[in-house]
Design an enzyme around this catalytic site. Sequence first.
Site, mmCIF file in Angstrom:
data_model
loop_
_atom_site.group_PDB
_atom_site.id
_atom_site.type_symbol
_atom_site.label_atom_id
_atom_site.label_comp_id
_atom_site.label_asym_id
_atom_site.label_seq_id
_atom_site.Cartn_x
_atom_site.Cartn_y
_atom_site.Cartn_z
ATOM 1 N N HIS A 238 0.877 -1.176 0.000
ATOM 2 C CA HIS A 238 0.000 0.000 0.000
ATOM 3 C C HIS A 238 0.911 1.222 0.000
ATOM 4 O O HIS A 238 1.909 1.258 0.724
ATOM 5 C CB HIS A 238 -0.881 -0.022 1.253
ATOM 6 C CG HIS A 238 -2.030 0.920 1.208
ATOM 7 N ND1 HIS A 238 -1.861 2.279 1.225
ATOM 8 C CD2 HIS A 238 -3.370 0.709 1.135
ATOM 9 C CE1 HIS A 238 -3.048 2.861 1.168
ATOM 10 N NE2 HIS A 238 -3.984 1.930 1.112
ATOM 11 N N ARG A 259 -6.465 9.536 -1.498
ATOM 12 C CA ARG A 259 -6.000 9.816 -2.871
ATOM 13 C C ARG A 259 -7.191 9.988 -3.794
ATOM 14 O O ARG A 259 -7.181 10.834 -4.689
ATOM 15 C CB ARG A 259 -5.058 8.709 -3.352
ATOM 16 C CG ARG A 259 -3.692 8.799 -2.682
ATOM 17 C CD ARG A 259 -2.708 7.783 -3.221
ATOM 18 N NE ARG A 259 -3.066 6.429 -2.861
ATOM 19 C CZ ARG A 259 -3.334 5.456 -3.715
ATOM 20 N NH1 ARG A 259 -3.265 5.678 -5.014
ATOM 21 N NH2 ARG A 259 -3.644 4.246 -3.289
#
Length: 573
Positions: A238, A259
Amino acid sequence: MSKYTVLTTDIAVLGSGGAGLLAVLHAKKANPELEVVLVSKGAVGRSGCTRMVQGGFNAVLSEDDSLEKHYIDTLKGGKFLNNQELAWTLVEDAPKVIRELEVEYGAFFDRTEDGRIKQKAFAGQSFDRTVHKGDLTGIEIMSRLREQMFRVKPQELEDVRALDLILSPNGEVAGITCLDVRKGTLIFLRAKVVIVATGGSATMYRIAAPAREKTGDGVAMCIRAGLEVRDMEMLQFHPTGLLAGESRMTGAVLEEGLRGAGAYLVNALGERYMKRYDPVKMERATRDVVARASYMEIMAGRGTPQGGVFIDISHLGEAEVLRRFPGMVARTRLIGGDLATRPVEVSPTSHYAMGGVIIDKDCFTSVPGLLVAGEDAGGAHGANRLGGNGVAESTVYGCRAGRTAAAEVAKRDFLPFNEEDVQASIRKTEIPLKSGPGFTPFDLTRQLKDSMWENCGVVRSAEGLNRAQSDIAALNEELKKVRISSSREFNVGWNEYLDLENQLTVAESMIDSAIIRTETRGSHTRSDFPESDHANWLRYIVYKKVGSGKSEISLRDVQFTRVKPEFDEGSES
Ligand SMILES: Cc1cc2nc3c(=O)[nH]c(=O)nc-3n(C[C@H](O)[C@H](O)[C@H](O)COP(=O)(O)OP(=O)(O)OC[C@H]3O[C@@H](n4cnc5c(N)ncnc54)[C@H](O)[C@@H]3O)c2cc1C
């Protein structure tokens, strides 16, 4: 001869995450009379990673979305290495599971103003389809599933760790050996059907996100029993794990929705570096692309002194960030940062194992009576899992495993077993309980994590992988010389030893598979083979132990049963 207690049950479920608890519920729904024993190394419903799910759950709920779109996103994310039937089943069943969670168990997800389930953007998806409860979705799901356990009442063996599968002389499931961690006593659980749902493993890395009790136990016990595992080289990093020195918060994830909501990633020079790696999707590129980009920046000397980069969402304004991501803000404030007002230092963190035991869509394995579900299984995600597809997979396949188990019990009986197999499992478990000079498991675990991070990490090469292979061989030798106190109750060192044994077994399969894949695809990046090789590598790697410590690797062509591969022009892998 060592002593142990014998228990019997129709179905033994190993693991109490999303897959395990839904397996229990669906087995009981199919036949309430069935005896089900739930074996859980951690607290029931409060251990594992389903509870840690932050961002959410991908499911097609809108008329403007479609199963086909979700499916194509999943295959493209997986770089077409996916088992297409497993991926389709995930996509097809996910909306049913969301409805079941809300309507039958009372889960309540965020709503739009007109009362529909609100879905948000996640990377790599062509539609905003991620169902969530704020930024702490897993707590909502697992709390509701935990309540259901009080209704259907399986026998719960909590703080009990499954050790080894015991097969009948004709190679079918006869039961499993277990260690009661509180008492230090051993159990042989005879079962007509065993469901392995221990949640995979991505914890054998210096920086890692998953729950600490996930040490690959289920996958390792299947490897030891001779089952085939696939895609073991595919380990997802990640992009945004916290960096907090030696604290256990290091590696903890800041969720992908940040994001999706417009967070920037910047290096120590203040540059939004994603423009160098994916100028179109920028921070919304898939995890593999973003994690690799961050790693490259850090390696190129444009990272922070602690070896990180920054995530910055403060441009949305403090109030908005707090409203949308309260859990993430709280997490950063715990370590002296503040996501709501300033950039926070992050690093790629080991997150999720795409690889696992080979299953079919009803969770059958090659061993009759043995089912596998959730992160312990391989194939649904191919070379890279989309954010939001992990909990979809564990819940969809947990339901299926429960139903399959209930149907299988009707056809199966308790099978004979070889007493020597049970004794051998117990002897192996008790090896370190001796006084005398030797290694401590904690030092060896640290060495394993360092080696995996440096040699089988975000970017790999033959040289590094060979180094990792020799490190693992040395650690396997040192494991035999581990000595710990012989007190049996809650012996932390003993458990660390057992965790390490499993992590080494799984790590070996990952490294061996990573050496073989001489290309870059999805989460597997080779600096010595930086290109994807579609002509030769639309094949998956199958790893299997064949006795006396030897392993065998075979390559199988991906079956494009539904969709032929199609790669975007300029796609990196
Ligand atoms: C920080 C974080 C955030 C995530 N966020 C998302 C997200 O937003 N969306 C998404 O789709 N996915 C997300 N994931 C991935 C997702 O959590 C997993 O894909 C999924 O929950 C795995 O479910 P599972 O039931 O297979 O295993 P888990 O939920 O991990 O459960 C494993 C269980 O097995 C038990 N166990 C382990 N070993 C043994 C043993 N030897 N014997 C008995 N029991 C054992 C554990 O105690 C635990 O109860 C996230 C993962 C992490 C780490």
